[in-house]
Scaffold this motif. Structure first.
Motif, PDB file in Angstrom:
ATOM      1  N   ASP A 251       5.346  18.916  -4.611  1.00  0.00           N
ATOM      2  CA  ASP A 251       5.564  17.813  -5.555  1.00  0.00           C
ATOM      3  C   ASP A 251       5.255  16.485  -4.851  1.00  0.00           C
ATOM      4  O   ASP A 251       6.148  15.661  -4.622  1.00  0.00           O
ATOM      5  N   TYR A 252       3.971  16.283  -4.511  1.00  0.00           N
ATOM      6  CA  TYR A 252       3.605  15.130  -3.681  1.00  0.00           C
ATOM      7  C   TYR A 252       3.824  13.805  -4.399  1.00  0.00           C
ATOM      8  O   TYR A 252       4.298  12.843  -3.802  1.00  0.00           O
ATOM      9  N   THR A 253       3.467  13.758  -5.690  1.00  0.00           N
ATOM     10  CA  THR A 253       3.628  12.487  -6.404  1.00  0.00           C
ATOM     11  C   THR A 253       5.112  12.152  -6.583  1.00  0.00           C
ATOM     12  O   THR A 253       5.491  10.982  -6.597  1.00  0.00           O
ATOM     13  N   ASN A 254       5.948  13.194  -6.714  1.00  0.00           N
ATOM     14  CA  ASN A 254       7.394  12.926  -6.798  1.00  0.00           C
ATOM     15  C   ASN A 254       7.907  12.362  -5.483  1.00  0.00           C
ATOM     16  O   ASN A 254       8.731  11.450  -5.467  1.00  0.00           O
ATOM     17  N   ALA A 255       7.423  12.945  -4.378  1.00  0.00           N
ATOM     18  CA  ALA A 255       7.844  12.445  -3.065  1.00  0.00           C
ATOM     19  C   ALA A 255       7.437  10.976  -2.923  1.00  0.00           C
ATOM     20  O   ALA A 255       8.221  10.130  -2.486  1.00  0.00           O
ATOM     21  N   CYS A 256       6.210  10.667  -3.331  1.00  0.00           N
ATOM     22  CA  CYS A 256       5.689   9.306  -3.210  1.00  0.00           C
ATOM     23  C   CYS A 256       6.484   8.342  -4.098  1.00  0.00           C
ATOM     24  O   CYS A 256       6.819   7.230  -3.685  1.00  0.00           O
ATOM     25  N   THR A 257       6.803   8.789  -5.321  1.00  0.00           N
ATOM     26  CA  THR A 257       7.571   7.930  -6.239  1.00  0.00           C
ATOM     27  C   THR A 257       8.969   7.681  -5.682  1.00  0.00           C
ATOM     28  O   THR A 257       9.505   6.576  -5.773  1.00  0.00           O
TER      29      THR A 257
ATOM     30  N   TYR B 139       0.832  -1.213   0.000  1.00  0.00           N
ATOM     31  CA  TYR B 139       0.000   0.000   0.000  1.00  0.00           C
ATOM     32  C   TYR B 139       0.864   1.260   0.000  1.00  0.00           C
ATOM     33  O   TYR B 139       1.877   1.323   0.701  1.00  0.00           O
ATOM     34  N   PRO B 140       0.431   2.298  -0.728  1.00  0.00           N
ATOM     35  CA  PRO B 140       1.113   3.583  -0.588  1.00  0.00           C
ATOM     36  C   PRO B 140       0.782   4.203   0.772  1.00  0.00           C
ATOM     37  O   PRO B 140      -0.153   3.741   1.455  1.00  0.00           O
ATOM     38  N   LEU B 141       1.510   5.242   1.125  1.00  0.00           N
ATOM     39  CA  LEU B 141       1.350   5.814   2.467  1.00  0.00           C
ATOM     40  C   LEU B 141      -0.086   6.267   2.752  1.00  0.00           C
ATOM     41  O   LEU B 141      -0.587   6.112   3.867  1.00  0.00           O
ATOM     42  N   CYS B 142      -0.777   6.805   1.733  1.00  0.00           N
ATOM     43  CA  CYS B 142      -2.139   7.291   1.975  1.00  0.00           C
ATOM     44  C   CYS B 142      -3.049   6.156   2.443  1.00  0.00           C
ATOM     45  O   CYS B 142      -3.892   6.341   3.328  1.00  0.00           O
ATOM     46  N   MET B 143      -2.855   4.977   1.853  1.00  0.00           N
ATOM     47  CA  MET B 143      -3.740   3.862   2.200  1.00  0.00           C
ATOM     48  C   MET B 143      -3.342   3.221   3.535  1.00  0.00           C
ATOM     49  O   MET B 143      -4.211   2.834   4.315  1.00  0.00           O
TER      50      MET B 143
ATOM     51  N   ASP C 137      -7.552   8.722  -8.352  1.00  0.00           N
ATOM     52  CA  ASP C 137      -6.120   8.908  -8.598  1.00  0.00           C
ATOM     53  C   ASP C 137      -5.592  10.015  -7.677  1.00  0.00           C
ATOM     54  O   ASP C 137      -6.366  10.647  -6.941  1.00  0.00           O
ATOM     55  N   CYS C 138      -4.275  10.237  -7.700  1.00  0.00           N
ATOM     56  CA  CYS C 138      -3.672  11.203  -6.770  1.00  0.00           C
ATOM     57  C   CYS C 138      -4.255  12.603  -6.982  1.00  0.00           C
ATOM     58  O   CYS C 138      -4.441  13.362  -6.032  1.00  0.00           O
ATOM     59  N   HIS C 139      -4.539  12.927  -8.243  1.00  0.00           N
ATOM     60  CA  HIS C 139      -5.074  14.253  -8.535  1.00  0.00           C
ATOM     61  C   HIS C 139      -6.430  14.455  -7.859  1.00  0.00           C
ATOM     62  O   HIS C 139      -6.687  15.494  -7.259  1.00  0.00           O
ATOM     63  N   GLN C 140      -7.272  13.418  -7.942  1.00  0.00           N
ATOM     64  CA  GLN C 140      -8.595  13.504  -7.296  1.00  0.00           C
ATOM     65  C   GLN C 140      -8.430  13.583  -5.774  1.00  0.00           C
ATOM     66  O   GLN C 140      -9.122  14.358  -5.110  1.00  0.00           O
ATOM     67  N   ILE C 141      -7.531  12.768  -5.261  1.00  0.00           N
ATOM     68  CA  ILE C 141      -7.329  12.761  -3.802  1.00  0.00           C
ATOM     69  C   ILE C 141      -6.848  14.137  -3.346  1.00  0.00           C
ATOM     70  O   ILE C 141      -7.327  14.684  -2.349  1.00  0.00           O
ATOM     71  N   LEU C 142      -5.937  14.716  -4.130  1.00  0.00           N
ATOM     72  CA  LEU C 142      -5.372  16.016  -3.731  1.00  0.00           C
ATOM     73  C   LEU C 142      -6.356  17.164  -3.971  1.00  0.00           C
ATOM     74  O   LEU C 142      -6.169  18.260  -3.445  1.00  0.00           O
TER      75      LEU C 142
ATOM     76  N   THR D  34       1.148   8.211 -10.115  1.00  0.00           N
ATOM     77  CA  THR D  34       0.086   9.210 -10.014  1.00  0.00           C
ATOM     78  C   THR D  34      -1.232   8.575  -9.575  1.00  0.00           C
ATOM     79  O   THR D  34      -2.289   9.172  -9.730  1.00  0.00           O
ATOM     80  N   HIS D  35      -1.151   7.354  -9.076  1.00  0.00           N
ATOM     81  CA  HIS D  35      -2.370   6.653  -8.675  1.00  0.00           C
ATOM     82  C   HIS D  35      -2.013   5.651  -7.568  1.00  0.00           C
ATOM     83  O   HIS D  35      -1.063   4.879  -7.733  1.00  0.00           O
ATOM     84  N   PRO D  36      -2.750   5.646  -6.459  1.00  0.00           N
ATOM     85  CA  PRO D  36      -2.437   4.691  -5.392  1.00  0.00           C
ATOM     86  C   PRO D  36      -2.475   3.242  -5.873  1.00  0.00           C
ATOM     87  O   PRO D  36      -1.679   2.419  -5.450  1.00  0.00           O
ATOM     88  N   ASN D  37      -3.392   2.945  -6.800  1.00  0.00           N
ATOM     89  CA  ASN D  37      -3.481   1.562  -7.290  1.00  0.00           C
ATOM     90  C   ASN D  37      -2.305   1.204  -8.187  1.00  0.00           C
ATOM     91  O   ASN D  37      -1.918   0.047  -8.284  1.00  0.00           O
TER      92      ASN D  37
ATOM     93  N   GLY E 259      -6.945  11.879   2.122  1.00  0.00           N
ATOM     94  CA  GLY E 259      -5.955  12.818   1.585  1.00  0.00           C
ATOM     95  C   GLY E 259      -4.619  12.142   1.313  1.00  0.00           C
ATOM     96  O   GLY E 259      -4.502  10.919   1.279  1.00  0.00           O
ATOM     97  N   CYS E 260      -3.610  12.978   1.092  1.00  0.00           N
ATOM     98  CA  CYS E 260      -2.271  12.490   0.782  1.00  0.00           C
ATOM     99  C   CYS E 260      -1.328  12.907   1.917  1.00  0.00           C
ATOM    100  O   CYS E 260      -1.153  14.106   2.150  1.00  0.00           O
ATOM    101  N   PRO E 261      -0.734  11.961   2.636  1.00  0.00           N
ATOM    102  CA  PRO E 261       0.121  12.317   3.779  1.00  0.00           C
ATOM    103  C   PRO E 261       1.298  13.215   3.403  1.00  0.00           C
ATOM    104  O   PRO E 261       1.789  13.961   4.243  1.00  0.00           O
ATOM    105  N   TYR E 262       1.752  13.137   2.129  1.00  0.00           N
ATOM    106  CA  TYR E 262       2.874  14.006   1.732  1.00  0.00           C
ATOM    107  C   TYR E 262       2.432  15.467   1.732  1.00  0.00           C
ATOM    108  O   TYR E 262       3.240  16.370   1.846  1.00  0.00           O
ATOM    109  N   ARG E 263       1.141  15.698   1.590  1.00  0.00           N
ATOM    110  CA  ARG E 263       0.618  17.059   1.677  1.00  0.00           C
ATOM    111  C   ARG E 263       0.161  17.365   3.100  1.00  0.00           C
ATOM    112  O   ARG E 263       0.372  18.482   3.591  1.00  0.00           O
TER     113      ARG E 263
HETATM  114 FE1  SF4 Z   1      -1.337   8.282  -2.161  1.00  0.00          FE
HETATM  115 FE2  SF4 Z   1      -0.829   9.553  -4.457  1.00  0.00          FE
HETATM  116 FE3  SF4 Z   1      -0.228  10.694  -2.107  1.00  0.00          FE
HETATM  117 FE4  SF4 Z   1       1.158   8.598  -3.011  1.00  0.00          FE
HETATM  118  S1  SF4 Z   1       1.026  10.642  -3.932  1.00  0.00           S
HETATM  119  S2  SF4 Z   1       0.412   8.886  -0.951  1.00  0.00           S
HETATM  120  S3  SF4 Z   1      -0.416   7.427  -4.011  1.00  0.00           S
HETATM  121  S4  SF4 Z   1      -2.262  10.203  -2.870  1.00  0.00           S
END
Ligand code: SF4
Length: 514
Positions: free
Chosen positions: A462-468, A326-330, A408-413, A494-497, A425-429
């Protein structure tokens, strides 16, 4: 290039092909062969000639978005501090998919189509990214990296042809002249050649190997005003006002020229923007593009009853074997659910659709949610009365019967940040730097440089970059093994899945290998 009204467009005879075939507006008799001999003579381009044909609005948007996908991946690789070599291997498959440039051996129509798309998409993005200094700088940086990557992909014959075609006051040094000045060229290049050889080979670098390297090297004769840095650092041989630039320094020389021409052109482009303000079709597209958002292409592999997802059920979604992917958000939402035995609406939606995306069937989902919600004061009757409909609705079994997709991350953000007792939400934010650092440490990321890079990316937005980056660090070994075995997609997440699928796929490759 741009048509003024839809009506005029529809009325034009040269647009009768519904598939958007191209008939040259400027010169109807110009054939693909002629184009390949003139503006598309090389795979690489300085884009000095503006587009002159008509294209459809669909092509306008599609081509721009395809190029944008490449540039976003380059920018994201810069932010994740990837080396040029790592960047090269991650960009090549994306380039092949979205912006291929084949060699001259392929059929002519395809060559022209690819080069035209490359040409036009570059100019469309110039329009989108010329509006502010920040956008211009980002565009120039990403385009110049793309230029360098593509230059390296050319054969030495193509490189030579490309340089000659630039019509810059540079010329290749012929063999006779090279022999005349060989000792001076060798003296000027000895130090950098030693550096290159010691990086490339494990053997001791000798004077003979340096001499042999220099003998094979191609040199360019460049007027000194084009190379002030090289002249002032005394790192090349100078003769009669010309600097003799070795091949290994030519790429940065040409790339500098590309950057200065592109920077100048963007200044000119920005002056033409007011003319476009009247066009109500192009502006929304350009605004959309310059925001850098690309409709997410992620498609879950999951289908109802799919055998591959047989191990996903109400029990396993909380087990280590599944939740480790799971990514951090999940993970954060799961943690919240365990603590509260409940999640508020946005949290429920985010997690429930994610679990649906990884393959949790509706029956198993109801088991999972009822089990977790009834661990606290809530009983099953209350759950069925207040929440059953909500979860069945997400699976398209109630109300409008829409089969909702995972966010996807855009919708979540795009949703509001969580308030107290909320976990969506997104923990990086949403986490503070201190809390995020603690989470990173828990995931095994303790190197201060890595932690700082991720926290910096997050604080810059740059949340998706941090996550990647987190994905790359936590799957380092698996990525090494998988990339040795096969081409592995390591583009921006760009998507938790996508995070989940990629992590599971890596684990599978490693398992098969071992
Ligand atoms: Fe979840 Fe996307 Fe944030 Fe990663 S960047 S934690 S997948 S919302």
């Amino acid at each position: 290039m741009f048509r003024q009204t839809k009506r005029r467009t529809l009325g034009r005879r040269n647009f009768e092909d519904s598939k958007g075939s191209h008939i040259y507006a400027g010169n109807a008799s110009m054939k693909n062969k002629e184009l390949l001999e003139t503006i598309y003579s090389n795979r690489l381009s300085f884009y000095s000639v503006p587009p002159f044909e008509e294209i459809t609005l669909d092509e306008f948007e599609k081509w721009a978005l395809d190029r944008l996908k490449v540039l976003i991946e380059i920018e994201s690789s810069h932010l994740r501090n990837k080396t040029m070599k790592e960047l090269e291997s991650s960009i090549k498959p994306i380039l092949e998919k979205h912006l291929p440039l084949s060699t001259n051996t392929k059929d002519l129509n395809q060559l022209v189509a690819e080069r035209r798309k490359d040409h036009y998409s570059h100019y469309i993005l110039r329009l989108a990214f010329c509006r502010s200094e920040d956008l211009r700088n980002r565009f120039v940086r990403a385009e110049s990296t793309l230029f360098k990557l593509r230059y390296k992909m050319l054969s030495s014959q193509e490189q030579k042809q490309f340089i000659n075609g630039l019509h810059l006051p540079w010329e290749a040094v012929n063999e006779e002249e090279k022999q005349t000045h060989f000792e001076q060229l060798l003296a000027a290049c000895t130090v950098p050649i030693r550096g290159i050889l010691s990086q490339e080979t494990n053997v001791v670098v000798t004077n003979e190997s340096v001499r042999a390297f220099c003998a094979k090297e191609q040199f360019l004769k460049v007027p000194f005003e084009f190379i002030p840095d090289l002249v002032s650092s005394h790192s090349i041989f100078m003769h009669k006002g010309f600097g003799y630039v070795p091949q290994f320094q030519q790429l940065s020389l040409i790339a500098n020229q590309f950057v200065s021409q592109l920077t100048e052109s963007l200044q000119i482009t920005v002056r033409s923007i007011p003319k476009l303000d009247e066009d109500d079709r192009l502006l929304p597209v350009l605004n959309h593009i310059s925001k850098g958002y690309i409709a997410n292409e992620y498609q879950s592999n999951f289908k109802d009853g799919d055998a591959d997802v047989g191990d996903i059920n109400a029990e396993t979604v909380q087990s280590k074997s599944v939740s480790q992917h799971y990514p951090l958000c999940m993970s954060h939402l799961m943690k919240g659910l365990n603590q509260e035995h409940h999640l508020k609406y946005l949290g429920r939606q985010q997690l429930s659709l994610f679990l649906k995306g990884i393959g949790l069937s509706v029956d198993e989902a109801l088991k999972f949610w009822s089990f977790n919600f009834t661990k606290g004061p809530m009983n099953l009757e209350q759950f069925n009365k207040e929440y059953r409909y909500n979860f069945r609705h997400n699976y398209g079994l109630e109300g409008g019967r829409i089969n909702y997709k995972p966010w996807d991350c855009h919708q979540i953000l795009s949703k509001a940040s969580p308030s107290r007792d909320e976990y969506h939400g997104c923990p990086y934010r949403d986490l503070t730097s201190e809390k995020l650092t603690m989470e990173l440490n828990k995931m095994g990321i303790t190197d201060q440089y890595d932690v700082n890079t991720i926290v910096d990316n997050s604080s810059r937005g740059d949340y998706t970059n941090a996550c990647t980056k987190v994905f790359e660090l936590t799957h380092k070994k698996e990525i090494e093994i998988a990339t040795q075995k096969t081409k592995f997609d390591l583009s921006l997440i760009t998507h938790p899945n996508l995070y989940f699928d990629r992590s599971r796929k890596l684990a599978k490759v490693v398992e098969e290998t071992s």
